[in-house]
Design a protein around this motif. Structure first.
Motif, PDB file in Angstrom:
ATOM      1  N   GLN A  58      42.699  43.979  84.543  1.00  3.20           N
ATOM      2  CA  GLN A  58      42.936  44.945  83.470  1.00  3.20           C
ATOM      3  C   GLN A  58      42.927  46.379  83.998  1.00  3.20           C
ATOM      4  OE1 GLN A  58      39.706  43.713  80.973  1.00  3.20           O
ATOM      5  NE2 GLN A  58      40.957  42.320  79.748  1.00  3.20           N
ATOM      6  N   MET A  59      41.958  46.711  84.838  1.00  2.23           N
ATOM      7  CA  MET A  59      41.851  48.077  85.362  1.00  2.23           C
ATOM      8  C   MET A  59      43.075  48.419  86.205  1.00  2.23           C
ATOM      9  SD  MET A  59      39.063  49.293  84.064  1.00  2.23           S
ATOM     10  CE  MET A  59      38.618  50.745  85.033  1.00  2.23           C
ATOM     11  N   GLU A  60      43.508  47.485  87.038  1.00  2.00           N
ATOM     12  CA  GLU A  60      44.684  47.744  87.870  1.00  2.00           C
ATOM     13  C   GLU A  60      45.952  47.819  87.028  1.00  2.00           C
ATOM     14  OE1 GLU A  60      45.166  45.186  91.219  1.00  2.00           O
ATOM     15  OE2 GLU A  60      43.165  45.573  92.022  1.00  2.00           O
ATOM     16  N   ASN A  61      46.144  46.843  86.159  1.00  2.00           N
ATOM     17  CA  ASN A  61      47.403  46.753  85.421  1.00  2.00           C
ATOM     18  C   ASN A  61      47.621  47.943  84.496  1.00  2.00           C
ATOM     19  OD1 ASN A  61      48.018  44.344  86.659  1.00  2.00           O
ATOM     20  ND2 ASN A  61      47.324  43.062  84.963  1.00  2.00           N
ATOM     21  N   TYR A  62      46.583  48.387  83.804  1.00  2.00           N
ATOM     22  CA  TYR A  62      46.762  49.500  82.869  1.00  2.00           C
ATOM     23  C   TYR A  62      46.896  50.840  83.600  1.00  2.00           C
ATOM     24  CZ  TYR A  62      46.128  46.556  78.801  1.00  2.00           C
ATOM     25  OH  TYR A  62      46.308  45.597  77.822  1.00  2.00           O
ATOM     26  N   THR A  63      46.227  50.978  84.747  1.00  2.00           N
ATOM     27  CA  THR A  63      46.417  52.199  85.529  1.00  2.00           C
ATOM     28  C   THR A  63      47.822  52.243  86.111  1.00  2.00           C
ATOM     29  OG1 THR A  63      44.058  52.248  86.069  1.00  2.00           O
ATOM     30  CG2 THR A  63      45.508  53.580  87.432  1.00  2.00           C
ATOM     31  N   VAL A  64      48.291  51.099  86.601  1.00  2.00           N
ATOM     32  CA  VAL A  64      49.667  51.002  87.088  1.00  2.00           C
ATOM     33  C   VAL A  64      50.652  51.348  85.973  1.00  2.00           C
ATOM     34  CG1 VAL A  64      51.452  49.340  87.789  1.00  2.00           C
ATOM     35  CG2 VAL A  64      49.248  49.381  88.966  1.00  2.00           C
ATOM     36  N   ALA A  65      50.440  50.781  84.799  1.00  2.00           N
ATOM     37  CA  ALA A  65      51.347  51.019  83.674  1.00  2.00           C
ATOM     38  C   ALA A  65      51.380  52.493  83.292  1.00  2.00           C
ATOM     39  CB  ALA A  65      50.935  50.165  82.479  1.00  2.00           C
ATOM     40  N   GLU A  66      50.215  53.146  83.308  1.00  2.00           N
ATOM     41  CA  GLU A  66      50.153  54.555  82.925  1.00  2.00           C
ATOM     42  C   GLU A  66      50.851  55.432  83.962  1.00  2.00           C
ATOM     43  OE1 GLU A  66      49.111  57.403  80.046  1.00  2.00           O
ATOM     44  OE2 GLU A  66      49.070  55.207  80.014  1.00  2.00           O
ATOM     45  N   LEU A  67      50.693  55.113  85.249  1.00  2.00           N
ATOM     46  CA  LEU A  67      51.395  55.865  86.298  1.00  2.00           C
ATOM     47  C   LEU A  67      52.907  55.636  86.203  1.00  2.00           C
ATOM     48  CD1 LEU A  67      48.959  55.278  89.282  1.00  2.00           C
ATOM     49  CD2 LEU A  67      49.533  57.491  88.280  1.00  2.00           C
ATOM     50  N   ARG A  68      53.306  54.405  85.935  1.00  2.00           N
ATOM     51  CA  ARG A  68      54.747  54.120  85.783  1.00  2.00           C
ATOM     52  C   ARG A  68      55.327  54.862  84.582  1.00  2.00           C
ATOM     53  NH1 ARG A  68      55.241  47.567  86.918  1.00  2.00           N
ATOM     54  NH2 ARG A  68      54.920  47.669  89.189  1.00  2.00           N
ATOM     55  N   ARG A  69      54.517  54.968  83.536  1.00  2.00           N
ATOM     56  CA  ARG A  69      54.980  55.707  82.348  1.00  2.00           C
ATOM     57  C   ARG A  69      55.278  57.158  82.693  1.00  2.00           C
ATOM     58  NH1 ARG A  69      53.279  58.498  77.915  1.00  2.00           N
ATOM     59  NH2 ARG A  69      51.173  58.802  78.747  1.00  2.00           N
ATOM     60  N   LYS A  70      54.572  57.682  83.708  1.00  2.00           N
ATOM     61  CA  LYS A  70      54.815  59.038  84.179  1.00  2.00           C
ATOM     62  C   LYS A  70      55.953  59.097  85.197  1.00  2.00           C
ATOM     63  CE  LYS A  70      51.342  61.166  82.075  1.00  2.00           C
ATOM     64  NZ  LYS A  70      51.543  62.286  81.120  1.00  2.00           N
ATOM     65  N   GLY A  71      56.538  57.931  85.524  1.00  2.00           N
ATOM     66  CA  GLY A  71      57.674  57.904  86.436  1.00  2.00           C
ATOM     67  C   GLY A  71      57.330  57.607  87.876  1.00  2.00           C
ATOM     68  N   TYR A  72      56.090  57.143  88.147  1.00  2.00           N
ATOM     69  CA  TYR A  72      55.660  56.895  89.525  1.00  2.00           C
ATOM     70  C   TYR A  72      55.775  55.415  89.878  1.00  2.00           C
ATOM     71  CZ  TYR A  72      54.160  61.690  89.919  1.00  2.00           C
ATOM     72  OH  TYR A  72      54.162  63.066  89.979  1.00  2.00           O
ATOM     73  N   ASN A  73      55.995  55.160  91.167  1.00  2.00           N
ATOM     74  CA  ASN A  73      56.190  53.803  91.672  1.00  2.00           C
ATOM     75  C   ASN A  73      54.830  53.196  92.021  1.00  2.00           C
ATOM     76  OD1 ASN A  73      57.197  51.447  92.782  1.00  2.00           O
ATOM     77  ND2 ASN A  73      57.725  52.385  94.742  1.00  2.00           N
ATOM     78  N   ALA A  74      54.114  52.721  91.000  1.00  2.00           N
ATOM     79  CA  ALA A  74      52.770  52.173  91.193  1.00  2.00           C
ATOM     80  C   ALA A  74      52.808  50.651  91.132  1.00  2.00           C
ATOM     81  CB  ALA A  74      51.820  52.713  90.128  1.00  2.00           C
ATOM     82  N   VAL A  75      51.940  50.019  91.930  1.00  2.00           N
ATOM     83  CA  VAL A  75      51.851  48.557  91.958  1.00  2.00           C
ATOM     84  C   VAL A  75      50.379  48.147  92.005  1.00  2.00           C
ATOM     85  CG1 VAL A  75      54.092  48.208  93.069  1.00  2.00           C
ATOM     86  CG2 VAL A  75      52.037  48.498  94.475  1.00  2.00           C
ATOM     87  N   SER A  76      50.110  46.929  91.576  1.00  2.00           N
ATOM     88  CA  SER A  76      48.755  46.379  91.568  1.00  2.00           C
ATOM     89  C   SER A  76      48.497  45.594  92.851  1.00  2.00           C
ATOM     90  CB  SER A  76      48.578  45.462  90.350  1.00  2.00           C
ATOM     91  OG  SER A  76      47.513  44.559  90.533  1.00  2.00           O
ATOM     92  N   ALA A  77      47.344  45.828  93.488  1.00  2.00           N
ATOM     93  CA  ALA A  77      46.980  45.076  94.691  1.00  2.00           C
ATOM     94  C   ALA A  77      46.747  43.610  94.356  1.00  2.00           C
ATOM     95  CB  ALA A  77      45.726  45.679  95.314  1.00  2.00           C
ATOM     96  N   LEU A  78      46.123  43.336  93.208  1.00  2.00           N
ATOM     97  CA  LEU A  78      45.853  41.958  92.813  1.00  2.00           C
ATOM     98  C   LEU A  78      47.145  41.197  92.578  1.00  2.00           C
ATOM     99  CD1 LEU A  78      43.726  39.819  92.037  1.00  2.00           C
ATOM    100  CD2 LEU A  78      43.836  40.692  89.692  1.00  2.00           C
ATOM    101  N   GLN A  79      48.101  41.831  91.919  1.00  2.00           N
ATOM    102  CA  GLN A  79      49.383  41.187  91.659  1.00  2.00           C
ATOM    103  C   GLN A  79      50.192  40.997  92.944  1.00  2.00           C
ATOM    104  OE1 GLN A  79      50.468  39.924  88.733  1.00  2.00           O
ATOM    105  NE2 GLN A  79      48.516  40.477  87.798  1.00  2.00           N
TER     106      GLN A  79
END
Length: 207
Positions: A58-79
């Protein structure tokens, strides 16, 4: 007078709701840190106890989603790598693996502490009468009545952003979550608060 008592109870409920939150308590940005480029890859990596794997996701996925919403290329280490990919590898091996995945920055989210607080609640409510006898009667009947205990959960978090090529720490943020209704809600609020703070620290480009 009874209306005053109801109003006071309403304020108490609002105050309790306000305490149930996630907030940034402090943050720091390196003087050498440049604004992040949107085409760079940011890997988000949460470090929590193994038994809290769902919380890590949850912590990784929602932080990734929020960064992507800002237009950044974020990915989850767990995924990307699974739950225990880096467990027995050296620092050099991990860095090489991340660089091989075109990762430019790594953002770690560490659960520094998780604790439960015990609070005693006396057996009385705000009372609206100010006359002597109503006040005396209220207290005489409740003075020896038992109260009860409530238990609240408090999380302490630290997030650090590193540049993979130089190894430099670019940004650090400390936050706390008090009695979240669910871990998912906590992860959502954490992501929103931290990404907002990153923008405030001018690490993220304005949209």
């Amino acid at each position: 007078m009874k209306k005053l008592g109801l109003i006071m109870e309403g304020f108490a409920i609002i105050a309790m709701a306000a305490c149930t939150s996630t907030k940034v308590t402090s943050s720091w940005r390196s003087n050498d840190a440049q604004q992040l480029q949107k085409d760079n890859k940011i890997m988000v990596m949460a470090l929590v106890p193994q038994r809290d794997r769902t919380l890590r996701s949850q912590m990784e996925n929602y932080t990734v989603a929020e960064l992507r919403r800002k237009g950044y290329n974020a990915v989850s280490a767990l995924q990307t790598y699974g739950p225990q990919e880096f467990g027995k590898k050296t620092e050099k091996q991990v860095v090489q693996q991340l660089q091989g995945s075109d990762v430019n920055q790594v953002m770690t989210i560490v659960m520094l502490d998780k604790g439960r607080e015990r609070n005693f609640v006396p057996n009385y409510q705000p009372y609206g009468y100010y006359g002597f006898w109503p006040y005396y009667s209220m207290w005489s009947s409740r003075m020896y009545a038992p109260g009860y205990y409530t238990y609240n959960t408090k999380y302490q978090w630290e997030g650090n952003l590193y540049d993979l090529k130089s190894g430099q720490m670019l940004y650090s943020v400390q936050s706390q979550s008090f009695d979240p209704p669910t871990t998912e809600r906590m992860a959502v609020l954490y992501a929103q608060q931290v990404v907002r703070d990153m923008a405030k620290q001018q690490l993220l480009a304005k949209q």
